[in-house]
Structure formats: structure tokens, C-alpha cells
Design a protein around this motif. Structure first.
Motif, PDB file in Angstrom:
ATOM      1  N   PHE A   1       0.746  -1.222  -0.307  1.00 21.33           N
ATOM      2  CA  PHE A   1      -0.236   0.137   0.283  1.00 21.33           C
ATOM      3  C   PHE A   1       1.170   1.735  -0.176  1.00 21.33           C
ATOM      4  CE2 PHE A   1      -2.866  -3.042   2.303  1.00 21.33           C
ATOM      5  CZ  PHE A   1      -3.680  -3.331   1.135  1.00 21.33           C
ATOM      6  N   GLY A   2       1.809   1.621   0.539  1.00 21.39           N
ATOM      7  CA  GLY A   2       3.172   2.511   0.663  1.00 21.39           C
ATOM      8  C   GLY A   2       3.607   2.741  -0.394  1.00 21.39           C
ATOM      9  N   GLU A   3       4.119   1.680  -1.599  1.00 19.11           N
ATOM     10  CA  GLU A   3       4.730   1.436  -2.538  1.00 19.11           C
ATOM     11  C   GLU A   3       6.308   1.781  -2.158  1.00 19.11           C
ATOM     12  OE1 GLU A   3       3.008   3.772  -5.175  1.00 19.11           O
ATOM     13  OE2 GLU A   3       1.406   2.570  -5.888  1.00 19.11           O
ATOM     14  N   LEU A   4       6.349   1.752  -0.947  1.00 17.59           N
ATOM     15  CA  LEU A   4       8.599   1.553  -0.482  1.00 17.59           C
ATOM     16  C   LEU A   4       8.452   0.273  -1.008  1.00 17.59           C
ATOM     17  CD1 LEU A   4       7.941   3.149   3.535  1.00 17.59           C
ATOM     18  CD2 LEU A   4       7.922   3.886   1.530  1.00 17.59           C
ATOM     19  N   SER A   5      10.298   1.386  -1.154  1.00 17.20           N
ATOM     20  CA  SER A   5      11.265   0.008  -0.670  1.00 17.20           C
ATOM     21  C   SER A   5      11.515  -0.877  -0.553  1.00 17.20           C
ATOM     22  CB  SER A   5      12.566   0.703  -1.958  1.00 17.20           C
ATOM     23  OG  SER A   5      13.130   1.345  -0.586  1.00 17.20           O
ATOM     24  N   PHE A   6      12.297  -1.653  -0.557  1.00 15.43           N
ATOM     25  CA  PHE A   6      13.041  -2.633   1.063  1.00 15.43           C
ATOM     26  C   PHE A   6      13.671  -2.373   1.479  1.00 15.43           C
ATOM     27  CE2 PHE A   6      11.306  -6.318  -2.381  1.00 15.43           C
ATOM     28  CZ  PHE A   6      10.273  -6.876  -1.228  1.00 15.43           C
TER      29      PHE A   6
ATOM     30  N   PHE B   1      12.725   0.462  10.213  1.00 14.34           N
ATOM     31  CA  PHE B   1      12.521  -0.801  11.224  1.00 14.34           C
ATOM     32  C   PHE B   1      13.831  -0.921  12.241  1.00 14.34           C
ATOM     33  CE2 PHE B   1       8.987  -2.446   9.073  1.00 14.34           C
ATOM     34  CZ  PHE B   1       7.968  -3.001  10.412  1.00 14.34           C
ATOM     35  N   GLY B   2      15.062  -0.376  11.580  1.00 15.92           N
ATOM     36  CA  GLY B   2      16.554   0.089  11.160  1.00 15.92           C
ATOM     37  C   GLY B   2      16.956  -1.349  11.157  1.00 15.92           C
ATOM     38  N   LYS B   3      16.257  -1.861  10.207  1.00 16.81           N
ATOM     39  CA  LYS B   3      17.420  -3.574   9.928  1.00 16.81           C
ATOM     40  C   LYS B   3      18.146  -2.563   8.380  1.00 16.81           C
ATOM     41  CE  LYS B   3      14.710  -5.894  13.515  1.00 16.81           C
ATOM     42  NZ  LYS B   3      15.701  -6.724  13.971  1.00 16.81           N
ATOM     43  N   THR B   4      18.067  -4.389   8.125  1.00 20.74           N
ATOM     44  CA  THR B   4      18.677  -4.314   6.792  1.00 20.74           C
ATOM     45  C   THR B   4      17.490  -4.379   5.664  1.00 20.74           C
ATOM     46  OG1 THR B   4      19.085  -7.226   6.620  1.00 20.74           O
ATOM     47  CG2 THR B   4      20.662  -5.368   7.774  1.00 20.74           C
ATOM     48  N   GLU B   5      18.273  -4.123   4.298  1.00 16.16           N
ATOM     49  CA  GLU B   5      16.995  -4.228   3.262  1.00 16.16           C
ATOM     50  C   GLU B   5      17.353  -5.396   2.794  1.00 16.16           C
ATOM     51  OE1 GLU B   5      17.345  -4.364  -1.967  1.00 16.16           O
ATOM     52  OE2 GLU B   5      18.989  -2.700  -0.982  1.00 16.16           O
ATOM     53  N   SER B   6      17.479  -6.899   3.604  1.00 17.87           N
ATOM     54  CA  SER B   6      18.329  -8.559   3.506  1.00 17.87           C
ATOM     55  C   SER B   6      16.381  -8.845   4.804  1.00 17.87           C
ATOM     56  CB  SER B   6      18.772  -9.017   3.309  1.00 17.87           C
ATOM     57  OG  SER B   6      19.374  -8.537   2.687  1.00 17.87           O
ATOM     58  N   TRP B   7      16.445  -7.614   5.243  1.00 20.49           N
ATOM     59  CA  TRP B   7      15.491  -8.593   6.869  1.00 20.49           C
ATOM     60  C   TRP B   7      14.344  -8.209   5.785  1.00 20.49           C
ATOM     61  CZ3 TRP B   7      11.400  -5.125   8.659  1.00 20.49           C
ATOM     62  CH2 TRP B   7      11.508  -5.829  10.153  1.00 20.49           C
ATOM     63  N   ALA B   8      14.311  -7.005   5.788  1.00 15.10           N
ATOM     64  CA  ALA B   8      12.666  -6.315   4.766  1.00 15.10           C
ATOM     65  C   ALA B   8      12.588  -7.629   3.949  1.00 15.10           C
ATOM     66  CB  ALA B   8      12.773  -4.708   4.089  1.00 15.10           C
ATOM     67  N   ARG B   9      13.159  -7.740   2.261  1.00 16.57           N
ATOM     68  CA  ARG B   9      12.653  -8.441   1.860  1.00 16.57           C
ATOM     69  C   ARG B   9      12.540 -10.208   2.540  1.00 16.57           C
ATOM     70  NH1 ARG B   9      14.194  -7.385  -3.255  1.00 16.57           N
ATOM     71  NH2 ARG B   9      16.023  -5.239  -3.748  1.00 16.57           N
ATOM     72  N   VAL B  10      12.778 -10.564   3.324  1.00 18.02           N
ATOM     73  CA  VAL B  10      12.638 -11.891   3.875  1.00 18.02           C
ATOM     74  C   VAL B  10      11.226 -11.603   4.888  1.00 18.02           C
ATOM     75  CG1 VAL B  10      14.185 -13.513   5.752  1.00 18.02           C
ATOM     76  CG2 VAL B  10      15.001 -12.998   4.337  1.00 18.02           C
ATOM     77  N   THR B  11      10.832 -10.390   5.436  1.00 20.77           N
ATOM     78  CA  THR B  11      10.072 -10.520   6.317  1.00 20.77           C
ATOM     79  C   THR B  11       8.935  -9.953   5.057  1.00 20.77           C
ATOM     80  OG1 THR B  11      11.296  -9.599   7.883  1.00 20.77           O
ATOM     81  CG2 THR B  11       8.543  -9.455   7.974  1.00 20.77           C
TER      82      THR B  11
END
Length: 150
Positions: free
Chosen positions: A111-116, A123-133
Motif C-alpha cells: 500500500f505504501g509502495e516503499l522499497s525494501f 525498522f532499523g534493519k537491513t534491506e535483506s531483512w525487509a525482503r525476507v519478512t
């Protein structure tokens, strides 16, 4: 525009999102000296917006006012409207019951169309964490849709 998109994922209402976004920038400008620069300015603005949203949610929940939900007019038949509405309600119900952080990551991405990368920074995490989540959230939603035969 990115801050507004993020707020839309939270508020799910254009008018509320506009107000929260406006308040976010007002607070950011008036408290600019407190910004330490430890994070990206976008992340800082999203944190302010999220806090405003939570405060508003608490305030309105105390008032026990439920906004009326009206269906937009379409030329579909009544049966199709009910079917689409029921399907949409089931999907939103699944999303509503999804546990955090899967729920928020999915909403920010879809909905927010944000990148990973942006999601990870929020969230203070990595791009990889966002992709996996995000991938795990999609799997959980699909599993629950299969359970409900949607």
C-alpha cells in the motif's frame, strides 16, 4: 510524497493521511534541532508520522466514534458488489490478524509502495531483512487464504 504513502498504509483514509502528513512536517520543522542525524531524514519523518497516527488512534478510540463506511458507487450488480465486498473483507481480516512485523512490512510494501531498503531503514534493519519478512508475510497470507478457500 513517500511520507504520505507511508501514512496511507497506516491510516487507510486519504483525509486522515493528509492531516497526519501535515502534522508530521509541522512537528519536524518545529523540532528540527532535536534531529541528531543518526538515521535518514525519511526514517525520522516516518517515526514522527507513526507516533502521530498512534496518538490519534488512541484519542479516537476513547471517543467511541466509528467512522461510517460507505461503498463507492459502481455499475456492478448487487450480487457482484456483495461478493467483492465479502472477498475484500475476508482478505482484510486475514491481513488484520497477521502478526507484526509481517503485517506492517506487507502494508508498507503493497500500500505504501516503499522499497525494501526504505522499509528496512524504518525498522532499523537491513534491506535483506525487509525482503525476507515481506516474503514470509506473503506466504502466511496465502496459507490463510487457502484455509478459508479464498
Amino acid at each position: 510524497m513517500k511520507v504520505f504513502s507511508y501514512v496511507m498504509t497506516l491510516a487507510k483514509d486519504k483525509n486522515s493521511a493528509e492531516e497526519i502528513t501535515q502534522e508530521t512536517f509541522y512537528r519536524a520543522i518545529s523540532t528540527e534541532k532535536s534531529f541528531k542525524g543518526d538515521s535518514d531524514s525519511f526514517t525520522w519523518l516516518c517515526a514522527i508520522a507513526k507516533n502521530i497516527f498512534i496518538d490519534d488512534k488512541r484519542r479516537y478510540s476513547r471517543q467511541d466514534d466509528e467512522p461510517s463506511e460507505e461503498l463507492p458507487y459502481t455499475d456492478k450488480g448487487l450480487e457482484e458488489k456483495l461478493s467483492d465486498r465479502e472477498m475484500s473483507l475476508k482478505i482484510h481480516s486475514i491481513l488484520h490478524r497477521l502478526e507484526e512485523p509481517y503485517k506492517e512490512v506487507f502494508q508498507l510494501r503493497v500500500f505504501g509502495e516503499l522499497s525494501f531498503a526504505e522499509i528496512g531503514s524504518i525498522f532499523g534493519k537491513t534491506e535483506s531483512w525487509a525482503r525476507v519478512t515481506y516474503h514470509r508475510a506473503r506466504l502466511k497470507i496465502k496459507e490463510r487464504m487457502d484455509e478459508y478457500e479464498i
